[in-house]
Design a protein around this motif. Sequence first.
Motif, PDB file in Angstrom:
ATOM      1  N   ILE A 194       0.844  -1.190   0.000  1.00 36.22           N
ATOM      2  CA  ILE A 194       0.000   0.000   0.000  1.00 36.22           C
ATOM      3  C   ILE A 194       0.883   1.245   0.000  1.00 36.22           C
ATOM      4  N   LEU A 195       0.613   2.119  -0.965  1.00 33.15           N
ATOM      5  CA  LEU A 195       1.250   3.430  -1.003  1.00 33.15           C
ATOM      6  C   LEU A 195       0.347   4.397  -0.248  1.00 33.15           C
ATOM      7  N   VAL A 196       0.905   5.077   0.738  1.00 30.62           N
ATOM      8  CA  VAL A 196       0.158   6.054   1.518  1.00 30.62           C
ATOM      9  C   VAL A 196       0.719   7.434   1.201  1.00 30.62           C
ATOM     10  N   ALA A 197      -0.066   8.234   0.479  1.00 32.10           N
ATOM     11  CA  ALA A 197       0.323   9.603   0.174  1.00 32.10           C
ATOM     12  C   ALA A 197      -0.256  10.490   1.260  1.00 32.10           C
ATOM     13  N   GLU A 198       0.581  10.874   2.210  1.00 33.56           N
ATOM     14  CA  GLU A 198       0.129  11.622   3.386  1.00 33.56           C
ATOM     15  C   GLU A 198       1.296  12.435   3.920  1.00 33.56           C
ATOM     16  N   ASP A 199       1.149  13.745   3.977  1.00 34.05           N
ATOM     17  CA  ASP A 199       2.241  14.603   4.423  1.00 34.05           C
ATOM     18  C   ASP A 199       2.268  14.816   5.931  1.00 34.05           C
ATOM     19  N   ASN A 200       1.187  14.548   6.610  1.00 35.58           N
ATOM     20  CA  ASN A 200       1.101  14.798   8.037  1.00 35.58           C
ATOM     21  C   ASN A 200       1.633  13.603   8.824  1.00 35.58           C
ATOM     22  N   LYS A 201       2.679  13.834   9.609  1.00 38.88           N
ATOM     23  CA  LYS A 201       3.310  12.757  10.383  1.00 38.88           C
ATOM     24  C   LYS A 201       2.351  12.109  11.374  1.00 38.88           C
ATOM     25  N   MET A 202       1.468  12.911  11.968  1.00 37.09           N
ATOM     26  CA  MET A 202       0.528  12.358  12.933  1.00 37.09           C
ATOM     27  C   MET A 202      -0.444  11.393  12.238  1.00 37.09           C
TER      28      MET A 202
ATOM     29  N   ASP B 140       4.155  13.861  -0.441  1.00 40.64           N
ATOM     30  CA  ASP B 140       3.282  14.723  -1.234  1.00 40.64           C
ATOM     31  C   ASP B 140       2.849  13.982  -2.493  1.00 40.64           C
ATOM     32  N   GLY B 141       1.972  14.615  -3.246  1.00 43.93           N
ATOM     33  CA  GLY B 141       1.424  13.979  -4.433  1.00 43.93           C
ATOM     34  C   GLY B 141       2.455  13.686  -5.502  1.00 43.93           C
ATOM     35  N   ALA B 142       3.410  14.599  -5.695  1.00 45.20           N
ATOM     36  CA  ALA B 142       4.442  14.402  -6.725  1.00 45.20           C
ATOM     37  C   ALA B 142       5.308  13.185  -6.391  1.00 45.20           C
ATOM     38  N   ILE B 143       5.684  13.059  -5.132  1.00 45.69           N
ATOM     39  CA  ILE B 143       6.477  11.900  -4.711  1.00 45.69           C
ATOM     40  C   ILE B 143       5.649  10.622  -4.853  1.00 45.69           C
ATOM     41  N   ALA B 144       4.367  10.700  -4.540  1.00 38.45           N
ATOM     42  CA  ALA B 144       3.493   9.531  -4.675  1.00 38.45           C
ATOM     43  C   ALA B 144       3.440   9.049  -6.120  1.00 38.45           C
ATOM     44  N   VAL B 145       3.335   9.972  -7.059  1.00 40.60           N
ATOM     45  CA  VAL B 145       3.294   9.596  -8.484  1.00 40.60           C
ATOM     46  C   VAL B 145       4.601   8.918  -8.877  1.00 40.60           C
ATOM     47  N   GLU B 146       5.720   9.465  -8.452  1.00 40.28           N
ATOM     48  CA  GLU B 146       7.024   8.867  -8.779  1.00 40.28           C
ATOM     49  C   GLU B 146       7.175   7.485  -8.145  1.00 40.28           C
ATOM     50  N   MET B 147       6.775   7.358  -6.899  1.00 35.90           N
ATOM     51  CA  MET B 147       6.851   6.050  -6.232  1.00 35.90           C
ATOM     52  C   MET B 147       5.952   5.043  -6.934  1.00 35.90           C
ATOM     53  N   PHE B 148       4.762   5.470  -7.335  1.00 32.66           N
ATOM     54  CA  PHE B 148       3.844   4.589  -8.035  1.00 32.66           C
ATOM     55  C   PHE B 148       4.468   4.069  -9.337  1.00 32.66           C
TER      56      PHE B 148
ATOM     57  N   LEU C 299      -2.739  -1.015  -3.689  1.00 28.82           N
ATOM     58  CA  LEU C 299      -3.743  -0.037  -3.280  1.00 28.82           C
ATOM     59  C   LEU C 299      -3.035   1.248  -2.896  1.00 28.82           C
ATOM     60  N   ILE C 300      -3.732   2.373  -3.043  1.00 30.73           N
ATOM     61  CA  ILE C 300      -3.187   3.669  -2.650  1.00 30.73           C
ATOM     62  C   ILE C 300      -4.164   4.359  -1.718  1.00 30.73           C
ATOM     63  N   LEU C 301      -3.658   4.864  -0.592  1.00 35.03           N
ATOM     64  CA  LEU C 301      -4.406   5.755   0.285  1.00 35.03           C
ATOM     65  C   LEU C 301      -3.908   7.162  -0.035  1.00 35.03           C
ATOM     66  N   MET C 302      -4.795   8.048  -0.496  1.00 36.73           N
ATOM     67  CA  MET C 302      -4.389   9.343  -1.031  1.00 36.73           C
ATOM     68  C   MET C 302      -4.999  10.495  -0.242  1.00 36.73           C
ATOM     69  N   ASP C 303      -4.144  11.229   0.465  1.00 36.78           N
ATOM     70  CA  ASP C 303      -4.578  12.459   1.108  1.00 36.78           C
ATOM     71  C   ASP C 303      -4.920  13.455  -0.003  1.00 36.78           C
ATOM     72  N   ILE C 304      -5.769  14.406   0.290  1.00 33.75           N
ATOM     73  CA  ILE C 304      -6.158  15.394  -0.712  1.00 33.75           C
ATOM     74  C   ILE C 304      -5.255  16.616  -0.658  1.00 33.75           C
ATOM     75  N   GLN C 305      -5.092  17.191   0.520  1.00 37.79           N
ATOM     76  CA  GLN C 305      -4.322  18.427   0.646  1.00 37.79           C
ATOM     77  C   GLN C 305      -2.888  18.126   1.053  1.00 37.79           C
ATOM     78  N   MET C 306      -1.996  18.219   0.050  1.00 39.25           N
ATOM     79  CA  MET C 306      -0.572  17.976   0.287  1.00 39.25           C
ATOM     80  C   MET C 306       0.225  19.061  -0.422  1.00 39.25           C
ATOM     81  N   PRO C 307       1.444  19.307   0.023  1.00 40.58           N
ATOM     82  CA  PRO C 307       2.285  20.284  -0.672  1.00 40.58           C
ATOM     83  C   PRO C 307       2.761  19.749  -2.035  1.00 40.58           C
ATOM     84  N   ASN C 308       3.168  20.630  -2.886  1.00 43.75           N
ATOM     85  CA  ASN C 308       3.740  20.348  -4.210  1.00 43.75           C
ATOM     86  C   ASN C 308       2.730  19.809  -5.215  1.00 43.75           C
ATOM     87  N   MET C 309       1.919  18.848  -4.835  1.00 45.88           N
ATOM     88  CA  MET C 309       0.863  18.328  -5.705  1.00 45.88           C
ATOM     89  C   MET C 309      -0.225  17.733  -4.826  1.00 45.88           C
ATOM     90  N   ASN C 310      -1.462  18.164  -5.058  1.00 44.51           N
ATOM     91  CA  ASN C 310      -2.558  17.653  -4.237  1.00 44.51           C
ATOM     92  C   ASN C 310      -2.971  16.253  -4.686  1.00 44.51           C
TER      93      ASN C 310
END
Length: 171
Positions: free
Chosen positions: A55-63, A84-92, A99-110
Amino acid sequence: MDGVIHIESQFGVGSSFILELHLPISIKNNLSVTDDNITVKSLENEINVIENINILVAEDNKMNQTLLVMLLEDSKLNLEFAQDGAIAVEMFKKNNYDLILMDIQMPNMNGYDATELIREEDKEIPIIGLSANAMEDDVKKALESGMNSYVAKPIDIEKLYIELLKYIGKV
């Protein structure tokens, strides 16, 4: 239907009309889950026996990252985090995820933009949106961007587990 209706109103601000119903949730394979026959613990037990799911988790918040790790710490799911979203795309693009868990509000790319880019490469991978923005328009925008479903923050543990089980093929 054993429901409740109530109204919250503030003059000059607006009104909320709340309808609460206890209805079954229809999930994969036409199984039906209701509050009467399911518990968070039983869902957690189902997740904990699944192996070899990445599972790829795109989430910028450590908590929020820590919370997801805690919720899934007894499982054999493999979690990898993107800040962030840009890193998530590259990792993908470089890795094989189930499966991907995708936060909406992230820096660099939402999360919306990241999902659209991932969908250009893969139309099938399940993407579950995660966001504190839980209004109907937010959910609609997430689904229109290509996400399969949406879990509002703070995370409803039962809903998260149901969505994970639905998309990793065990329910």
